[in-house]
Design a protein around this motif. Sequence first.
Motif, mmCIF file in Angstrom:
data_model
loop_
_atom_site.group_PDB
_atom_site.id
_atom_site.type_symbol
_atom_site.label_atom_id
_atom_site.label_comp_id
_atom_site.label_asym_id
_atom_site.label_seq_id
_atom_site.Cartn_x
_atom_site.Cartn_y
_atom_site.Cartn_z
ATOM 1 N N GLN A 53 -11.936 10.753 -3.423
ATOM 2 C CA GLN A 53 -11.704 9.274 -3.905
ATOM 3 C C GLN A 53 -11.025 9.201 -5.344
ATOM 4 O OE1 GLN A 53 -14.380 10.636 -2.736
ATOM 5 N NE2 GLN A 53 -15.213 9.185 -1.034
ATOM 6 N N GLU A 56 -7.222 10.080 -4.754
ATOM 7 C CA GLU A 56 -6.704 8.711 -4.491
ATOM 8 C C GLU A 56 -6.601 7.852 -5.410
ATOM 9 O OE1 GLU A 56 -8.001 4.893 -1.218
ATOM 10 O OE2 GLU A 56 -8.432 7.215 -0.696
ATOM 11 N N ALA A 57 -7.498 7.430 -6.203
ATOM 12 C CA ALA A 57 -7.606 6.591 -7.396
ATOM 13 C C ALA A 57 -6.431 6.736 -8.167
ATOM 14 C CB ALA A 57 -8.864 6.258 -8.060
ATOM 15 N N THR A 60 -2.788 6.610 -6.400
ATOM 16 C CA THR A 60 -2.565 5.298 -6.058
ATOM 17 C C THR A 60 -2.390 4.188 -7.663
ATOM 18 O OG1 THR A 60 -4.035 5.145 -4.193
ATOM 19 C CG2 THR A 60 -3.507 2.963 -5.134
ATOM 20 N N GLY A 113 -4.836 6.709 0.428
ATOM 21 C CA GLY A 113 -4.868 5.105 0.122
ATOM 22 C C GLY A 113 -3.665 4.312 0.749
ATOM 23 N N GLY A 116 -3.074 0.368 1.051
ATOM 24 C CA GLY A 116 -2.741 -0.242 -0.283
ATOM 25 C C GLY A 116 -1.217 0.251 -0.664
ATOM 26 N N ARG A 117 -0.910 1.408 -0.700
ATOM 27 C CA ARG A 117 0.362 1.957 -1.092
ATOM 28 C C ARG A 117 1.299 1.401 -0.139
ATOM 29 N NH1 ARG A 117 -0.422 8.008 -1.188
ATOM 30 N NH2 ARG A 117 1.675 8.289 -1.482
#
Length: 191
Positions: A53, A56-57, A60, A113, A116-117
Amino acid sequence: MAWDTEATRKKILDAAIAEFSERGFSGARIHQISQNSACNRERIYFYFGGKTQLFEAALTHQLVTALDDLPVIGSGPEAIADFAGRYFDFSRSRPSLARLTFWEGLERGHPVGAEGRALHSSNKVSEIRAALPAISEAGAEDLLLTIVTLCHAWISTPNVHLVITGEPDEGRRRAAIMRASELLAFDDGAY
């Protein structure tokens, strides 16, 4: 004294971006991110959940910053060339984005992600279509993909340009990416 959660999250995210872009997902260590951010490991897990995660953060955040901070300005192929030049500049000033996407492709094999991307990418495709009204959705997607990959390749594969052109010439590469983007915008039947 109140805990500044946003400042803490930012410190962790900045340290994670640096660690993941340098070492990749597999090579990055939460211990090192903890040390570099001056935040304990428990805080990292509390804010981000885990290494996956956090990766990913980090990725992103970098991608959203690039796509949101660089609008397509104007219309016509010249606007696309201008966007490509500014994206190249952004990629050079923040090489972690290119490196993170490179590591993602090599190690993860799938986009983190993605939903969202994809939304942010879709917004950029819409901007390209507004600048080039005759371009198809697929043509705008291909044009954005070409610009992003050309710019990222300069950062993530420096060995290739050293073999082909010798010493790196960023001005020459920027101009070539802008010219290629402009020609692709013309070639797609948009103008």
